[in-house]
Scaffold this motif. Structure first.
Motif, PDB file in Angstrom:
ATOM      1  N   LEU A  26       0.750  -1.751  -0.074  1.00  0.00           N
ATOM      2  CA  LEU A  26       0.082  -0.108  -0.075  1.00  0.00           C
ATOM      3  C   LEU A  26       1.155   1.522  -0.293  1.00  0.00           C
ATOM      4  O   LEU A  26       2.040   1.323   0.761  1.00  0.00           O
ATOM      5  CB  LEU A  26      -1.163  -0.058   1.352  1.00  0.00           C
ATOM      6  CG  LEU A  26      -2.337   1.220   0.707  1.00  0.00           C
ATOM      7  CD1 LEU A  26      -2.823   1.028   0.006  1.00  0.00           C
ATOM      8  CD2 LEU A  26      -2.807   1.337   3.139  1.00  0.00           C
ATOM      9  N   SER A  27       0.136   2.072  -1.256  1.00  0.00           N
ATOM     10  CA  SER A  27       1.248   3.299  -0.740  1.00  0.00           C
ATOM     11  C   SER A  27       1.119   4.636   0.154  1.00  0.00           C
ATOM     12  O   SER A  27       0.237   4.121   0.854  1.00  0.00           O
ATOM     13  CB  SER A  27       1.536   3.978  -2.217  1.00  0.00           C
ATOM     14  OG  SER A  27       0.220   4.425  -2.506  1.00  0.00           O
ATOM     15  N   GLN A  28       1.695   5.228   0.256  1.00  0.00           N
ATOM     16  CA  GLN A  28       1.337   6.344   1.337  1.00  0.00           C
ATOM     17  C   GLN A  28       0.208   6.973   0.890  1.00  0.00           C
ATOM     18  O   GLN A  28      -0.803   7.357   1.854  1.00  0.00           O
ATOM     19  CB  GLN A  28       3.039   7.057   1.785  1.00  0.00           C
ATOM     20  CG  GLN A  28       3.885   7.255   2.249  1.00  0.00           C
ATOM     21  CD  GLN A  28       5.230   7.247   1.971  1.00  0.00           C
ATOM     22  OE1 GLN A  28       4.964   8.813   1.864  1.00  0.00           O
ATOM     23  NE2 GLN A  28       5.760   7.537   3.696  1.00  0.00           N
ATOM     24  N   VAL A  29       0.143   7.272  -0.360  1.00  0.00           N
ATOM     25  CA  VAL A  29      -1.344   8.093  -1.338  1.00  0.00           C
ATOM     26  C   VAL A  29      -1.836   7.361  -0.648  1.00  0.00           C
ATOM     27  O   VAL A  29      -3.043   7.744  -0.095  1.00  0.00           O
ATOM     28  CB  VAL A  29      -0.708   8.538  -2.338  1.00  0.00           C
ATOM     29  CG1 VAL A  29      -1.947   8.675  -2.876  1.00  0.00           C
ATOM     30  CG2 VAL A  29       0.229   9.434  -2.548  1.00  0.00           C
ATOM     31  N   GLY A  30      -2.170   5.769  -0.901  1.00  0.00           N
ATOM     32  CA  GLY A  30      -3.525   4.886  -0.716  1.00  0.00           C
ATOM     33  C   GLY A  30      -3.551   5.203   0.866  1.00  0.00           C
ATOM     34  O   GLY A  30      -4.903   5.089   1.223  1.00  0.00           O
ATOM     35  N   LEU A  31      -3.129   4.469   1.517  1.00  0.00           N
ATOM     36  CA  LEU A  31      -2.924   5.099   2.901  1.00  0.00           C
ATOM     37  C   LEU A  31      -3.821   6.058   3.314  1.00  0.00           C
ATOM     38  O   LEU A  31      -4.610   6.118   3.849  1.00  0.00           O
ATOM     39  CB  LEU A  31      -2.049   4.285   3.842  1.00  0.00           C
ATOM     40  CG  LEU A  31      -1.841   4.801   5.410  1.00  0.00           C
ATOM     41  CD1 LEU A  31      -3.311   3.581   5.831  1.00  0.00           C
ATOM     42  CD2 LEU A  31      -0.925   4.379   5.923  1.00  0.00           C
ATOM     43  N   ALA A  32      -2.755   7.260   3.181  1.00  0.00           N
ATOM     44  CA  ALA A  32      -3.330   8.633   3.525  1.00  0.00           C
ATOM     45  C   ALA A  32      -4.996   8.401   3.155  1.00  0.00           C
ATOM     46  O   ALA A  32      -5.719   9.371   3.757  1.00  0.00           O
ATOM     47  CB  ALA A  32      -2.607  10.093   2.377  1.00  0.00           C
ATOM     48  N   GLU A  33      -5.708   8.681   1.361  1.00  0.00           N
ATOM     49  CA  GLU A  33      -7.276   8.419   1.156  1.00  0.00           C
ATOM     50  C   GLU A  33      -7.764   8.105   1.978  1.00  0.00           C
ATOM     51  O   GLU A  33      -8.754   8.110   2.255  1.00  0.00           O
ATOM     52  CB  GLU A  33      -6.822   8.211  -0.395  1.00  0.00           C
ATOM     53  CG  GLU A  33      -6.020   8.777  -1.635  1.00  0.00           C
ATOM     54  CD  GLU A  33      -6.331   8.784  -2.475  1.00  0.00           C
ATOM     55  OE1 GLU A  33      -6.467   7.318  -3.050  1.00  0.00           O
ATOM     56  OE2 GLU A  33      -6.026   9.188  -3.572  1.00  0.00           O
ATOM     57  N   ARG A  34      -7.227   6.312   2.019  1.00  0.00           N
ATOM     58  CA  ARG A  34      -8.210   5.572   3.141  1.00  0.00           C
ATOM     59  C   ARG A  34      -8.930   6.405   4.354  1.00  0.00           C
ATOM     60  O   ARG A  34      -9.197   6.019   5.194  1.00  0.00           O
ATOM     61  CB  ARG A  34      -7.618   3.847   3.345  1.00  0.00           C
ATOM     62  CG  ARG A  34      -7.915   4.029   1.941  1.00  0.00           C
ATOM     63  CD  ARG A  34      -7.484   2.253   2.228  1.00  0.00           C
ATOM     64  NE  ARG A  34      -7.442   1.628   0.689  1.00  0.00           N
ATOM     65  CZ  ARG A  34      -6.117   0.237  -0.371  1.00  0.00           C
ATOM     66  NH1 ARG A  34      -5.924  -0.095   1.047  1.00  0.00           N
ATOM     67  NH2 ARG A  34      -6.707  -0.146  -1.189  1.00  0.00           N
ATOM     68  N   ILE A  35      -7.444   7.138   5.363  1.00  0.00           N
ATOM     69  CA  ILE A  35      -7.949   7.643   6.340  1.00  0.00           C
ATOM     70  C   ILE A  35      -7.928   8.772   6.743  1.00  0.00           C
ATOM     71  O   ILE A  35      -8.737  10.031   7.443  1.00  0.00           O
ATOM     72  CB  ILE A  35      -6.276   7.030   7.552  1.00  0.00           C
ATOM     73  CG1 ILE A  35      -5.199   7.667   7.135  1.00  0.00           C
ATOM     74  CG2 ILE A  35      -5.919   5.811   7.435  1.00  0.00           C
ATOM     75  CD1 ILE A  35      -4.140   8.354   8.205  1.00  0.00           C
ATOM     76  N   GLY A  36      -7.743   9.124   5.750  1.00  0.00           N
ATOM     77  CA  GLY A  36      -8.656  11.544   5.479  1.00  0.00           C
ATOM     78  C   GLY A  36      -7.451  11.955   5.348  1.00  0.00           C
ATOM     79  O   GLY A  36      -7.919  13.111   6.500  1.00  0.00           O
ATOM     80  N   VAL A  37      -6.189  11.404   5.656  1.00  0.00           N
ATOM     81  CA  VAL A  37      -4.842  12.749   5.064  1.00  0.00           C
ATOM     82  C   VAL A  37      -3.800  12.764   4.214  1.00  0.00           C
ATOM     83  O   VAL A  37      -4.233  12.056   3.170  1.00  0.00           O
ATOM     84  CB  VAL A  37      -3.914  12.291   6.746  1.00  0.00           C
ATOM     85  CG1 VAL A  37      -5.311  12.401   8.205  1.00  0.00           C
ATOM     86  CG2 VAL A  37      -3.795  11.011   6.515  1.00  0.00           C
ATOM     87  N   THR A  38      -3.044  13.928   4.335  1.00  0.00           N
ATOM     88  CA  THR A  38      -2.476  13.694   2.963  1.00  0.00           C
ATOM     89  C   THR A  38      -1.355  12.588   3.101  1.00  0.00           C
ATOM     90  O   THR A  38      -0.764  12.481   3.952  1.00  0.00           O
ATOM     91  CB  THR A  38      -1.659  15.068   2.701  1.00  0.00           C
ATOM     92  OG1 THR A  38      -0.840  15.699   4.126  1.00  0.00           O
ATOM     93  CG2 THR A  38      -2.944  16.189   3.142  1.00  0.00           C
ATOM     94  N   PHE A  39      -0.681  12.461   2.242  1.00  0.00           N
ATOM     95  CA  PHE A  39       0.819  11.339   2.334  1.00  0.00           C
ATOM     96  C   PHE A  39       1.990  12.276   2.830  1.00  0.00           C
ATOM     97  O   PHE A  39       2.626  11.370   3.381  1.00  0.00           O
ATOM     98  CB  PHE A  39       0.661  11.147   0.298  1.00  0.00           C
ATOM     99  CG  PHE A  39       1.731  11.777  -0.139  1.00  0.00           C
ATOM    100  CD1 PHE A  39       2.999  11.875   0.136  1.00  0.00           C
ATOM    101  CD2 PHE A  39       1.263  12.693  -0.840  1.00  0.00           C
ATOM    102  CE1 PHE A  39       4.024  12.514  -0.136  1.00  0.00           C
ATOM    103  CE2 PHE A  39       1.988  13.803  -1.178  1.00  0.00           C
ATOM    104  CZ  PHE A  39       3.079  13.585  -1.452  1.00  0.00           C
ATOM    105  N   GLN A  40       1.710  13.183   2.751  1.00  0.00           N
ATOM    106  CA  GLN A  40       2.903  13.778   3.754  1.00  0.00           C
ATOM    107  C   GLN A  40       2.597  13.927   5.158  1.00  0.00           C
ATOM    108  O   GLN A  40       3.748  13.806   5.874  1.00  0.00           O
ATOM    109  CB  GLN A  40       3.299  15.400   3.216  1.00  0.00           C
ATOM    110  CG  GLN A  40       2.934  16.024   2.035  1.00  0.00           C
ATOM    111  CD  GLN A  40       2.197  16.466   0.715  1.00  0.00           C
ATOM    112  OE1 GLN A  40       1.422  15.935   1.459  1.00  0.00           O
ATOM    113  NE2 GLN A  40       2.475  16.628  -0.064  1.00  0.00           N
TER     114      GLN A  40
END
Length: 144
Positions: A26-40
């Motif tokens: 899972l990419s950082q972007v993918g995780l970020a999207e799923r939990i509602g934060v930015t990939f940064q």
């Protein structure tokens, strides 16, 4: 009131998030999207520069398919680290490595418990060349 600075525990939890995310491919972007934060923000969590709040950690745990306590698991027996690695950072670095991810994915793809057991036996056999006491390191209570 000043915000609390991250601690070594925050860094450890972040490293566990990273390791689990990578195992799941899972990419950082993918995780970020799923939990509602930015990939940064995920980057900051994983590096331990930002603390992860309880609610956010629960959300990450659910997304990554692990219980919250997964992020705090830590084998502190000195023999394990002194014989197998130089410490927790080495273990975390390995878990986040491409080799560990490939090994985990391949192992998980093996459906037969008997074949999995044979693979573990092979790994132990190979490890005995360097560490004859490998059974005590892996399972100190049973030697198995």
């Amino acid at each position: 009131m000043k915000a609390k600075s991250p601690t070594s525990i925050d860094a450890y939890v972040g490293s566990r998030v990273r390791a689990r995310r990578k195992v799941l491919r899972l990419s950082q972007v993918g995780l970020a999207e799923r939990i509602g934060v930015t990939f940064q923000q995920i980057q900051k969590y994983e590096k331990g520069t930002n603390r992860i709040g309880a609610g956010r950690l629960q959300s990450i745990a659910e997304t990554l398919g692990v219980p919250v306590q997964f992020f705090f698991e830590n084998d502190t027996e000195p023999t394990t680290y002194s014989l197998v690695s130089n410490g927790r950072d080495d273990v975390n670095a390995f878990l986040a490595s491409k080799d560990a991810q490939a090994l985990n994915r391949a192992f998980m793809a093996i459906e037969s418990p008997a074949i999995r057991q044979k693979l573990v036996a092979l790994a132990k056999s190979l490890a005995r060349d360097t560490h004859p006491e490998i059974d005590d390191i892996i399972h100190p209570e049973t030697g198995a």
